[in-house]
Motif scaffolding. Structure first.
Motif, mmCIF file in Angstrom:
data_model
loop_
_atom_site.group_PDB
_atom_site.id
_atom_site.type_symbol
_atom_site.label_atom_id
_atom_site.label_comp_id
_atom_site.label_asym_id
_atom_site.label_seq_id
_atom_site.Cartn_x
_atom_site.Cartn_y
_atom_site.Cartn_z
ATOM 1 N N UNK A 295 0.843 -1.195 0.000
ATOM 2 C CA UNK A 295 0.000 0.000 0.000
ATOM 3 C C UNK A 295 0.878 1.245 0.000
ATOM 4 N N UNK A 296 0.399 2.351 -0.589
ATOM 5 C CA UNK A 296 1.225 3.552 -0.759
ATOM 6 C C UNK A 296 1.396 4.363 0.526
ATOM 7 N N UNK A 297 2.617 4.813 0.748
ATOM 8 C CA UNK A 297 2.955 5.638 1.910
ATOM 9 C C UNK A 297 3.502 6.963 1.388
ATOM 10 N N UNK A 298 2.942 8.068 1.878
ATOM 11 C CA UNK A 298 3.386 9.411 1.517
ATOM 12 C C UNK A 298 4.547 9.781 2.442
ATOM 13 N N UNK A 299 5.710 10.067 1.861
ATOM 14 C CA UNK A 299 6.931 10.314 2.637
ATOM 15 C C UNK A 299 7.448 11.722 2.344
ATOM 16 N N UNK A 300 7.696 12.493 3.398
ATOM 17 C CA UNK A 300 8.286 13.822 3.295
ATOM 18 C C UNK A 300 9.600 13.823 4.059
ATOM 19 N N UNK A 301 10.627 14.406 3.452
ATOM 20 C CA UNK A 301 11.895 14.542 4.171
ATOM 21 C C UNK A 301 12.676 15.730 3.641
ATOM 22 N N UNK A 302 13.618 16.191 4.456
ATOM 23 C CA UNK A 302 14.452 17.326 4.097
ATOM 24 C C UNK A 302 15.916 16.934 4.243
ATOM 25 N N UNK A 303 16.725 17.333 3.271
ATOM 26 C CA UNK A 303 18.161 17.038 3.290
ATOM 27 C C UNK A 303 18.930 18.355 3.320
#
Length: 64
Positions: A38-46
């Motif tokens: 199932x799809x997972x919405x992922x947010x991250x900052x580098x």
């Protein structure tokens, strides 16, 4: 690439995802759980090659 361990918001299984640390700034991706698909919405900052912020959420219903 940075290996991140998390718990799937749907099936609650421990999974691993890879985050691209070669792109500076905020990134949003959708990745499927390797267990329940199932799809997972992922947010991250580098910043300077390091992941400085990370969050994820279910996209579909029926999460725990």
């Amino acid at each position: 690439m940075f290996e991140k361990h998390l718990q799937c918001p749907y099936c609650r299984q421990a999974i691993t995802i890879l985050l691209d640390t070669g792109v500076e700034g905020f990134t949003n991706v959708v990745d499927d759980c390797e267990v329940c698909c199932r799809p997972i919405d992922i947010d991250y900052c580098v910043e300077e090659g390091e992941v400085t912020a990370f969050s994820y959420n279910a996209i579909e219903g029926n999460e725990f």
